[in-house]
Write a protein that holds these residues in place. Structure first.
Motif, short mmCIF file in Angstrom:
data_model
loop_
_atom_site.label_atom_id
_atom_site.label_comp_id
_atom_site.label_asym_id
_atom_site.label_seq_id
_atom_site.Cartn_x
_atom_site.Cartn_y
_atom_site.Cartn_z
N ARG A 89 41.88 85.16 122.64
CA ARG A 89 41.07 84.85 121.46
C ARG A 89 41.53 83.54 120.81
NH1 ARG A 89 37.35 87.77 119.16
NH2 ARG A 89 36.67 87.28 117.05
N SER A 90 42.83 83.36 120.73
CA SER A 90 43.34 82.12 120.13
C SER A 90 43.00 80.92 121.01
CB SER A 90 44.85 82.20 119.91
OG SER A 90 45.52 82.37 121.14
N ARG A 91 42.99 81.09 122.35
CA ARG A 91 42.60 80.00 123.25
C ARG A 91 41.13 79.64 123.05
NH1 ARG A 91 42.50 81.50 128.31
NH2 ARG A 91 43.28 83.63 128.15
N ALA A 92 40.29 80.66 122.91
CA ALA A 92 38.86 80.40 122.69
C ALA A 92 38.64 79.65 121.38
CB ALA A 92 38.09 81.72 122.69
N GLN A 93 39.36 80.06 120.35
CA GLN A 93 39.19 79.41 119.05
C GLN A 93 39.75 77.99 119.06
OE1 GLN A 93 40.91 82.25 116.29
NE2 GLN A 93 38.97 83.37 116.12
N ALA A 94 40.82 77.76 119.83
CA ALA A 94 41.35 76.40 119.96
C ALA A 94 40.32 75.48 120.63
CB ALA A 94 42.64 76.42 120.76
N LEU A 95 39.61 76.01 121.64
CA LEU A 95 38.55 75.22 122.27
C LEU A 95 37.45 74.87 121.27
CD1 LEU A 95 38.13 77.09 125.70
CD2 LEU A 95 39.07 74.82 125.35
N LEU A 96 37.03 75.87 120.50
CA LEU A 96 35.96 75.64 119.53
C LEU A 96 36.36 74.61 118.48
CD1 LEU A 96 34.73 79.32 119.05
CD2 LEU A 96 33.40 77.43 120.00
N MET A 97 37.59 74.73 117.99
CA MET A 97 38.03 73.79 116.96
C MET A 97 38.20 72.39 117.54
SD MET A 97 40.63 76.22 114.78
CE MET A 97 40.85 75.06 113.45
N PRO A 145 50.74 94.46 120.26
CA PRO A 145 50.10 93.29 120.88
C PRO A 145 50.17 92.03 120.01
CG PRO A 145 48.46 94.92 120.21
CD PRO A 145 49.79 95.57 120.08
N LEU A 146 50.12 92.24 118.67
CA LEU A 146 50.21 91.09 117.79
C LEU A 146 51.59 90.45 117.86
CD1 LEU A 146 48.38 92.57 114.65
CD2 LEU A 146 47.42 91.14 116.45
N ARG A 147 52.63 91.31 117.86
CA ARG A 147 54.00 90.78 117.92
C ARG A 147 54.28 90.13 119.27
NH1 ARG A 147 56.84 92.32 113.50
NH2 ARG A 147 56.08 94.16 112.36
N LYS A 148 53.71 90.71 120.35
CA LYS A 148 53.89 90.10 121.68
C LYS A 148 53.28 88.70 121.72
CE LYS A 148 54.34 94.00 124.87
NZ LYS A 148 53.73 94.70 126.03
N GLU A 149 52.08 88.60 121.13
CA GLU A 149 51.45 87.29 121.11
C GLU A 149 52.25 86.31 120.27
OE1 GLU A 149 47.14 85.14 120.13
OE2 GLU A 149 47.31 87.34 120.04
N ALA A 154 48.29 65.00 122.42
CA ALA A 154 47.88 66.33 122.89
C ALA A 154 48.90 67.39 122.47
CB ALA A 154 47.71 66.33 124.40
N ILE A 155 50.19 67.05 122.56
CA ILE A 155 51.24 68.00 122.15
C ILE A 155 51.10 68.32 120.67
CG2 ILE A 155 53.73 68.25 121.80
CD1 ILE A 155 54.12 66.57 124.36
N GLY A 156 50.84 67.29 119.87
CA GLY A 156 50.67 67.53 118.43
C GLY A 156 49.52 68.47 118.14
N GLU A 157 48.41 68.29 118.87
CA GLU A 157 47.25 69.16 118.67
C GLU A 157 47.58 70.60 119.08
OE1 GLU A 157 44.32 67.27 121.05
OE2 GLU A 157 43.81 65.75 119.55
N GLU A 158 48.30 70.76 120.21
CA GLU A 158 48.67 72.10 120.67
C GLU A 158 49.61 72.77 119.67
OE1 GLU A 158 49.65 72.64 124.90
OE2 GLU A 158 49.01 70.57 125.19
N LEU A 159 50.55 72.00 119.14
CA LEU A 159 51.48 72.56 118.14
C LEU A 159 50.73 73.03 116.90
CD1 LEU A 159 54.46 70.04 118.37
CD2 LEU A 159 54.61 72.51 118.72
N LEU A 190 49.08 77.52 113.64
CA LEU A 190 48.03 78.17 112.85
C LEU A 190 47.77 79.59 113.35
CD1 LEU A 190 45.91 77.93 110.63
CD2 LEU A 190 44.35 76.95 112.30
N ARG A 191 47.74 79.76 114.68
CA ARG A 191 47.53 81.10 115.25
C ARG A 191 48.69 82.02 114.89
NH1 ARG A 191 44.35 85.14 115.92
NH2 ARG A 191 44.88 86.47 117.70
N TRP A 192 49.92 81.51 114.91
CA TRP A 192 51.09 82.34 114.58
C TRP A 192 50.98 82.83 113.13
CZ3 TRP A 192 55.05 83.05 111.27
CH2 TRP A 192 56.14 83.82 111.70
N LEU A 193 50.55 81.95 112.24
CA LEU A 193 50.40 82.35 110.84
C LEU A 193 49.32 83.41 110.68
CD1 LEU A 193 50.67 78.83 109.18
CD2 LEU A 193 52.29 80.71 108.89
#
Length: 666
Positions: free
Chosen positions: A126-134, A595-599, A640-645, A650-653
């Motif tokens: 889900r976070s990967r999909a949202q990263a693509l959209l953003m 699952p949340l903590r694993k992610e 690209a690294i900055g964008e991934e970070l 944001l996903r971790w938060l």
């Protein structure tokens, strides 16, 4: 690898490929180029088995997963993120396997399905999909909006994100940049550079092809020719090949002339008849080399304007937008940009920059008199003649009429004395010949419609050209012809385009449309791309700060005060039941948050790796021995690294907030 052997492909009576062969290696990034109508999309359809070759073999490894951007407009109420998630075919297969196992109550199958889900990356899908959209320009608010709530251009972005979500070995992208603005285009370039599979992309964006591809496949005259290198390298190699081809053609023409001269001179002489006849046969057998076709390079020019008023336009506190109905016969003004105080002078070349939705097209339509100004005053110079190229050609074209009908109607307004043959000859300059002049516009290709709009602009002899994404459907040759014509145009140009090559070649100043304002942009396109990156970082930082504030607010919010309730006297039995209930509650909470903590743990690992990589890249950038080419690649990777970070943090938060909410509820 992908191998095409002696392929012949027809569409109706047209031969797309004629005994064509080529080999593409795994992991190569290939640009497929050729003029509009050459058959590039038909080749894609053959690779995806929607079309079948008339002759020859197409060999693609069976185990390869294939992804492409669907060209249909999606109609669904699914949230945007869920729609993109469905593009991950591995994840969807695993989910279907789990659903089937649960329906059959098969424990072993359920265990296998859970393993498949883990292998497919279900934890961070889900976070990967949202990263693509953003990355493609969607905001946080839009991530869960229904697909049907988006306009056509944004739905095509959703289709692109869905294709990128697929874990594909072979990705086919047909004009992926058409609906993107510059910030999304730059992000897509970075994403595709990191893509490890085989990429075959059709694009008419020179800078995009140069940045992404290392192999160029040229489709021309029903043949496929492979060139090692990006588009610029291909152009140089093809030019050299054309010079050699021209030399061979001219040499052959000399040989033909010599043979023909001998035949003409001696065919009547009995003593030489045999030799003459042998030369006739030699002439017939000789392979006719195709000459270098000058017609391959489409060219046109804008005619000299009748007058050049100066200034052409004056904006005084102008507001642009549109009117929306609020009830019967009542409308409300929706202002997009306001307070415009600018002048447009004769001979200016203005590029209009800004993200999608900021109001670039609204501004252009207002200047083109397609929409009224909602405030302020626009003063036009005496003799102002506007030529408008609409982003949507249907704004100025009629589907049920042919090119000649359009020109006849236009000529009645502009030059009533024009004869039909003159109009036919004029359309011929834009490749509308024979019966094509009466073909309904609705059946024309996107490139043909764009050429018709260009023809209509040239006929009008404007002194101000308003061009809103004129290159969307133009092939590279036509784009280059447009660039040359604009540079020779004596009037003023206002240009909205995501084609960086066109903007660089034509414009000498830029206006920026952002945050409801229109002002000068002090810099070039490279400065603008850096400004986009800085703006994206600020937006991501603001989103992170907002998430942190929300977490802090939840943590310090006072619990609701309730009247004290004295517990009943405890007994050993009650204590055991309480402990059992408490243990069950803890177990439920652990299952919910696991699952949340694993992610979160996976993101922590990723953040550490990215931080280490960023340090290594920064050290390499500081190394004096780094070459300019390496410096450029390192700079792109650092971005690209900055964008991934940013996306990972944001996903971790978000996950942390979910865990806190579940814990508080328990």
């Amino acid at each position: 690898m992908i191998t095409l052997r002696n392929i012949t492909l027809r569409r109706g009576t047209k031969v797309i490929l004629d005994d064509a062969s080529v080999t593409l290696q795994p992991g190569e990034k290939i640009g497929l180029v050729g003029r509009n109508g050459a058959g590039k999309s038909s080749l894609f359809a053959m690779l995806t088995h929607r079309l079948h070759s008339d002759k020859g073999e197409v060999d693609i490894p069976r185990q390869w997963r294939m992804a492409e951007v669907a060209q249909n407009m999606p109609e669904t109420e699914l949230p945007a993120t869920d729609f993109v998630l469905e593009g991950d075919t591995r994840l969807m297969e695993a989910q279907r396997a789990l659903d089937a196992a649960e329906a059959a109550e098969d424990g072993h199958a359920m265990a296998e399905a859970h393993g498949m889900l883990m292998d497919a990356g279900s934890l961070d899908a889900r976070s990967r999909a949202q990263a693509l959209l953003m990355g493609l320009g969607f905001t946080l608010v839009q991530l869960d909006a229904p697909v049907n709530s988006f306009s056509g251009g944004w739905r095509m972005r959703l289709q692109l994100a869905r294709a990128l979500m697929c874990p594909a070995d072979l990705m086919l992208l047909d004009e992926p940049t058409n609906h993107l603005d510059l910030d999304a285009l730059v992000w897509l370039e970075a994403w595709l550079k990191r893509y490890e599979g085989t990429l075959l992309v059709i694009s008419h964006d020179r800078e995009f092809l140069d940045a992404i591809t290392r192999v160029t496949l040229h489709l021309d005259e029903a043949k496929l020719v492979r060139y090692g290198g990006n588009y610029t390298a291909f152009e140089a190699m093809r030019a050299e090949r054309m010079v050699l081809q021209q030399a061979a053609f001219e040499k052959q023409q000399d040989r033909i002339a010599h043979l023909q001269k001998f035949i003409t001179r001696f065919k009547a002489k009995a003593s030489k008849a045999k030799q003459a006849q042998s030369r006739v046969k030699a002439l017939e057998r000789m392979e006719r080399l195709a000459p270098v076709l000058a017609s391959a390079d489409f060219a046109f020019e804008f005619r000299e304007p009748v007058s050049l008023p100066n200034p052409m336009l004056m904006f005084d506190e102008v507001a642009c937008g549109y009117r929306v109905p609020v009830e019967t016969d009542h409308f409300e003004d929706k202002i997009i940009v306001h307070g415009i105080n600018r002048s447009v002078l004769a001979g200016q070349r203005i590029g209009i920059l800004g993200a999608n939705g900021q109001g670039k097209s609204t501004l252009v339509k207002t200047v083109a008199r397609m929409m009224p100004a909602l405030g302020g005053k626009i003063t036009e110079g005496k003799g102002l003649s506007i030529g408008y190229f609409a982003q949507q050609e249907l704004d100025v074209l009629r589907l049920d009429e042919g090119p000649l009908s359009h020109m006849v109607r236009l000529a009645k307004e502009v030059s009533p004395s024009a004869r039909e043959q003159e109009l036919r000859d004029f359309l011929g300059q834009f490749r509308f010949v024979g019966e094509m002049v009466n073909q309904q516009v609705g059946s024309l290709s996107g490139g043909e419609k764009a050429r018709l709009v260009l023809a209509m602009l040239v006929w009008q002899r404007p002194n101000l050209l308003l061009l809103d994404e004129p290159t969307n459907h133009l092939d590279l040759n036509t784009r280059e012809a447009l660039s040359m014509a604009l540079n020779e145009f004596e009037g003023t140009v206002m240009l909205v385009s995501h084609d960086r090559a066109l903007l660089r070649e034509v414009c000498d100043e830029f206006w920026l449309v952002a945050k409801g304002q229109v002002g000068p942009f002090d810099g070039d396109l490279d400065d603008y791309q850096q400004w986009l990156l800085d703006t994206a970082k600020e937006a991501a930082k603001a989103a992170k700060d907002a998430a942190k504030d929300a977490i802090k607010a939840a943590a310090v919010a006072p619990a609701p005060v309730a009247a004290p309730v004295l517990p009943p006297p405890s007994t050993p039995a009650n204590s055991r039941e309480d402990r059992k209930a408490s243990g069950q509650a803890r177990q439920r909470l652990a299952e919910q948050t696991r699952p949340l903590r694993k992610e979160m743990d996976a993101i922590d690992v990723k953040l550490n790796k990215l931080a280490d990589e960023r340090t290594a890249v920064e050290n390499a950038l500081a190394n004096p021995s780094t070459t300019p080419a390496q410096f450029a690649e390192l700079g792109k990777r650092l971005k690209a690294i900055g964008e991934e970070l940013e996306a990972a943090e944001l996903r971790w938060l978000e996950l942390s907030a979910e865990v806190d909410a579940l814990t508080a509820a328990a």
